[in-house]
Design an enzyme around this catalytic site. Sequence first.
Site, short mmCIF file in Angstrom:
data_model
loop_
_atom_site.label_atom_id
_atom_site.label_comp_id
_atom_site.label_asym_id
_atom_site.label_seq_id
_atom_site.Cartn_x
_atom_site.Cartn_y
_atom_site.Cartn_z
N SER A 105 0.85 -1.20 0.00
CA SER A 105 0.00 0.00 0.00
C SER A 105 0.87 1.24 0.00
O SER A 105 1.67 1.44 0.92
CB SER A 105 -0.89 0.02 1.24
OG SER A 105 -1.42 1.34 1.39
N HIS B 288 -1.30 -1.29 -4.30
CA HIS B 288 -2.56 -0.98 -3.61
C HIS B 288 -2.62 0.53 -3.32
O HIS B 288 -1.71 1.09 -2.72
CB HIS B 288 -2.62 -1.78 -2.32
CG HIS B 288 -3.91 -1.68 -1.58
ND1 HIS B 288 -5.03 -2.42 -1.91
CD2 HIS B 288 -4.27 -0.94 -0.50
CE1 HIS B 288 -6.02 -2.14 -1.06
NE2 HIS B 288 -5.59 -1.23 -0.20
N ASP C 106 -4.82 3.55 -1.65
CA ASP C 106 -5.86 3.82 -0.66
C ASP C 106 -6.44 5.22 -0.81
O ASP C 106 -5.79 6.21 -0.48
CB ASP C 106 -5.27 3.66 0.75
CG ASP C 106 -5.09 2.20 1.12
OD1 ASP C 106 -6.05 1.43 0.99
OD2 ASP C 106 -3.97 1.83 1.54
N MET D 41 -9.07 7.90 0.42
CA MET D 41 -9.86 8.23 1.62
C MET D 41 -10.44 9.64 1.49
O MET D 41 -9.78 10.53 0.94
CB MET D 41 -8.97 8.18 2.86
CG MET D 41 -8.26 6.85 3.04
SD MET D 41 -7.36 6.80 4.59
CE MET D 41 -6.52 5.22 4.43
N HIS E 108 -8.50 1.03 -3.70
CA HIS E 108 -9.39 0.77 -2.57
C HIS E 108 -10.06 2.09 -2.17
O HIS E 108 -9.41 2.97 -1.62
CB HIS E 108 -8.54 0.20 -1.41
CG HIS E 108 -9.29 -0.06 -0.16
ND1 HIS E 108 -8.64 -0.30 1.05
CD2 HIS E 108 -10.62 -0.13 0.12
CE1 HIS E 108 -9.54 -0.51 2.00
NE2 HIS E 108 -10.74 -0.40 1.47
N MET F 110 -12.20 4.25 0.10
CA MET F 110 -12.80 4.42 1.42
C MET F 110 -13.52 5.76 1.39
O MET F 110 -13.10 6.74 2.02
CB MET F 110 -11.71 4.34 2.50
CG MET F 110 -11.21 2.92 2.71
SD MET F 110 -9.59 2.85 3.47
CE MET F 110 -8.57 3.04 2.00
N MET G 249 -11.14 -6.36 5.73
CA MET G 249 -10.34 -5.41 6.51
C MET G 249 -9.97 -6.05 7.85
O MET G 249 -10.84 -6.54 8.58
CB MET G 249 -11.11 -4.12 6.77
CG MET G 249 -11.45 -3.28 5.55
SD MET G 249 -10.04 -2.76 4.55
CE MET G 249 -9.05 -1.86 5.74
N ASP H 297 -6.49 -6.71 4.25
CA ASP H 297 -5.96 -5.35 4.31
C ASP H 297 -5.90 -4.85 5.75
O ASP H 297 -6.94 -4.65 6.39
CB ASP H 297 -6.84 -4.43 3.45
CG ASP H 297 -6.21 -3.06 3.24
OD1 ASP H 297 -5.09 -2.82 3.74
OD2 ASP H 297 -6.85 -2.23 2.57
#
Length: 228
Positions: A12, A37, A39, A41, A70, A72, A141, A176
């Site tokens: 990540s 990966h 992330d 957010m 991913h 979020m 998660m 994750d």
Amino acid sequence: MSFDRTIKIAPSILSADFANFGQEIQAIEAQGADWVHVDVMDGHFVPNLTFGPPAVKAFRPHVKTVMDVHLMITPVDPYIQAYADAGADILTAHVEAGPHTHRTLQAIRAAGMKAGVALNPGTPAETVEHLLDLADLVCVMTVNPGFGGQKFIDMTDKVRKLRQMIGDRPVHIEIDGGVDSKTASLVTAAGANVLVAGSAVFKGGSVQNPEVYGENIKAVRAAANSAI
Ligand code: DX5
Ligand code: ZN
């Protein structure tokens, strides 16, 4: 991107140097990362904020493997096309992000990407039971999403249940949060095959000293493979 259940290590870049994403991505891939990966957010679904579609688009040319994005964020649907345009290979949305995950997964595939669905630690495996034909990946998660470097929460039972529910379907189980050379074998023994690792991969290394990334990836992979 053909499907197989061999172990994949997905560092990540949440744990990378934020002023140097291009070189960091090149370094982890040169050192053996299978996927990258990413992330995303929004400071709303999770209490932290990272980057959006223009940054992800800037990462794209550096990623030679698989860009695993991913989300979020909530809502998801208004942004799906932007992440397709940014070049995501896999786009994962949280089942907790809204009432219509079924529609979201359909829209992700319709936009030409592989579709992932993520579950927070408190969310049961059964939540995705009727989504498995629409998903290419289920992300379990093992921390509450929002930050790197948190302590692993044991979700082994959930992983085992999901592995059974998935059966022969070509669906990856990704883990994750808090994955390192100690926790990796627990989840691969239960049926997971994609391991996201942020701090465990980036700790001690840098783009000037990338061999450390390679050693860290190797250690997680060895632990993961030791259990299958
Ligand atoms: C957490 C993110 C993870 C995180 C993992 O919200 O989704 O991908 O970066 O970091 P580590 O491996 O440090 O727990
Ligand atoms: Zn993640």
